[in-house]
Design a protein around this motif. Structure first.
Motif, PDB file in Angstrom:
ATOM      1  N   MET A   1       0.825  -1.342   0.007  1.00  0.00           N
ATOM      2  CA  MET A   1      -0.008  -0.138  -0.047  1.00  0.00           C
ATOM      3  C   MET A   1       1.057   1.304   0.066  1.00  0.00           C
ATOM      4  SD  MET A   1      -3.196   0.953   2.486  1.00  0.00           S
ATOM      5  CE  MET A   1      -4.213  -0.527   2.116  1.00  0.00           C
TER       6      MET A   1
ATOM      7  N   VAL B   1       2.116   4.818   1.019  1.00  0.00           N
ATOM      8  CA  VAL B   1       1.713   5.527   2.137  1.00  0.00           C
ATOM      9  C   VAL B   1       2.356   7.189   1.996  1.00  0.00           C
ATOM     10  CG1 VAL B   1       2.288   6.030   4.528  1.00  0.00           C
ATOM     11  CG2 VAL B   1       2.135   3.716   3.711  1.00  0.00           C
TER      12      VAL B   1
ATOM     13  N   GLU C   1      -2.712   5.787  -0.764  1.00  0.00           N
ATOM     14  CA  GLU C   1      -3.819   4.955  -0.140  1.00  0.00           C
ATOM     15  C   GLU C   1      -3.735   4.960   1.306  1.00  0.00           C
ATOM     16  OE1 GLU C   1      -3.679   0.935  -3.000  1.00  0.00           O
ATOM     17  OE2 GLU C   1      -1.660   1.947  -2.609  1.00  0.00           O
ATOM     18  N   MET C   2      -2.664   5.135   1.837  1.00  0.00           N
ATOM     19  CA  MET C   2      -2.953   5.498   3.347  1.00  0.00           C
ATOM     20  C   MET C   2      -2.388   6.740   3.697  1.00  0.00           C
ATOM     21  SD  MET C   2      -3.361   3.996   6.520  1.00  0.00           S
ATOM     22  CE  MET C   2      -3.283   2.183   6.542  1.00  0.00           C
TER      23      MET C   2
ATOM     24  N   TRP D   1      -2.754  -3.414   7.379  1.00  0.00           N
ATOM     25  CA  TRP D   1      -2.998  -2.144   7.044  1.00  0.00           C
ATOM     26  C   TRP D   1      -4.439  -1.738   7.729  1.00  0.00           C
ATOM     27  CZ3 TRP D   1       0.897   0.431   5.002  1.00  0.00           C
ATOM     28  CH2 TRP D   1       1.804  -0.382   4.201  1.00  0.00           C
TER      29      TRP D   1
ATOM     30  N   VAL E   1      -7.439   0.342   9.486  1.00  0.00           N
ATOM     31  CA  VAL E   1      -8.167   1.336   8.905  1.00  0.00           C
ATOM     32  C   VAL E   1      -7.654   2.669   9.372  1.00  0.00           C
ATOM     33  CG1 VAL E   1     -10.482   2.286   9.091  1.00  0.00           C
ATOM     34  CG2 VAL E   1     -10.295  -0.007   8.807  1.00  0.00           C
ATOM     35  N   TRP E   2      -7.283   2.564  10.840  1.00  0.00           N
ATOM     36  CA  TRP E   2      -6.699   4.127  11.019  1.00  0.00           C
ATOM     37  C   TRP E   2      -6.389   3.661  12.496  1.00  0.00           C
ATOM     38  CZ3 TRP E   2      -8.275   7.413  15.403  1.00  0.00           C
ATOM     39  CH2 TRP E   2      -9.576   6.948  16.128  1.00  0.00           C
TER      40      TRP E   2
ATOM     41  N   ARG F   1      -6.639   5.239   6.219  1.00  0.00           N
ATOM     42  CA  ARG F   1      -6.859   4.837   4.990  1.00  0.00           C
ATOM     43  C   ARG F   1      -7.531   5.933   4.381  1.00  0.00           C
ATOM     44  NH1 ARG F   1      -8.877  -1.339   4.468  1.00  0.00           N
ATOM     45  NH2 ARG F   1      -7.284  -2.168   5.639  1.00  0.00           N
ATOM     46  N   ARG F   2      -7.178   6.416   3.099  1.00  0.00           N
ATOM     47  CA  ARG F   2      -7.605   7.493   2.202  1.00  0.00           C
ATOM     48  C   ARG F   2      -8.971   7.471   1.920  1.00  0.00           C
ATOM     49  NH1 ARG F   2      -6.740  11.471  -1.282  1.00  0.00           N
ATOM     50  NH2 ARG F   2      -4.641  11.275  -1.230  1.00  0.00           N
ATOM     51  N   ASP F   3      -9.574   6.061   1.804  1.00  0.00           N
ATOM     52  CA  ASP F   3     -11.131   6.245   1.488  1.00  0.00           C
ATOM     53  C   ASP F   3     -11.754   6.391   2.866  1.00  0.00           C
ATOM     54  OD1 ASP F   3     -10.157   3.804   2.643  1.00  0.00           O
ATOM     55  OD2 ASP F   3     -11.580   2.394   1.511  1.00  0.00           O
TER      56      ASP F   3
END
Length: 223
Positions: free
Chosen positions: A1, A3, A77-78, A101, A103-104, A144-146
């Motif tokens: 991912m 970063v 993405e992160m 990875w 979520v937060w 995570r960006r999303d």
């Protein structure tokens, strides 16, 4: 991912190079420094690094404003948000990868000073993040960006942006606290005193929970 590491700055010439080096050493795809109008050599130092992974942008002052502006331009993405006087461990991104990875969340800290008071602060901060999912900015918050976009990102405020974002993110899932440790400069505790700084932090959090605005809290903090 991939970063992206985002660093808000204001007159951080003494710290910014070591901060960026720690971000690059752990494998960041990019480092976005978001400067809020520094009057020192902060931006000049960033630009002198001549690394294609590093860039400095100008933003209106206010940490939430600066973080929000940089996050909009970051491509990872992160997203990982790092204070300029903090240092990431060399395996920070490996810890994220090994954790699947998450979520937060954030990292445990090591405050760069000796004494039981600092060790107590580290323990208390880790407990708060783990038990209450309230991650502060000096714990190198990641998301995570999303999901960051889903909750609307950082509020454009001058203080408490980390508390406000944590409140939205924990509605989705609890924070994950990784081992770190993130190196944290002890200057603010040394300048004000450990007890006085801690009491001030508690006072600000209590006032915020009772409805005080971030701008009012900024004035209290600066005094």
């Amino acid at each position: 991912m991939k970063v992206s590491i985002i660093v808000p700055t204001w007159n951080e010439a003494a710290n910014i190079e070591a901060c960026i080096e720690s971000a690059l050493s752990c494998g960041a795809a990019e480092v976005v420094v978001s400067d809020g109008g520094s009057g020192d050599r902060t931006c000049e130092i960033v630009e002198s690094l001549s690394d294609p992974r590093v860039r400095c942008i100008d933003a209106p002052p206010g940490r939430g404003v600066q973080l929000r502006a940089a996050a909009e331009l970051a491509t990872g993405e992160m997203l990982l948000f790092l204070h300029a006087d903090n240092r990431l461990p060399t395996d920070a991104l490996e810890q994220l990868r090994n954790a699947g990875w998450p979520v937060w969340g954030g990292f445990r800290q090591h405050i760069d000073a000796d004494g039981w008071r600092y060790r107590s602060l580290e323990w208390g901060n880790a407990w708060r993040a783990r038990a209450r999912s309230n991650v502060f900015g000096d714990q190198a918050m990641f998301v995570r960006r999303d999901v960051y976009q889903q909750v609307g990102g950082f509020a454009a405020v001058s203080l408490m942006e980390d508390v406000m974002l944590s409140a939205e993110l924990r509605k989705i899932t609890p924070a994950m606290v990784l081992a770190g440790p993130v190196g944290v400069d002890a200057r603010r505790w040394q300048q004000r005193g450990v007890v006085r700084q801690t009491l001030l932090n508690w006072r600000i959090q209590r006032a915020f929970s009772q409805g005080a605005s971030p701008d009012d809290l900024r004035r209290i903090y600066d005094r």
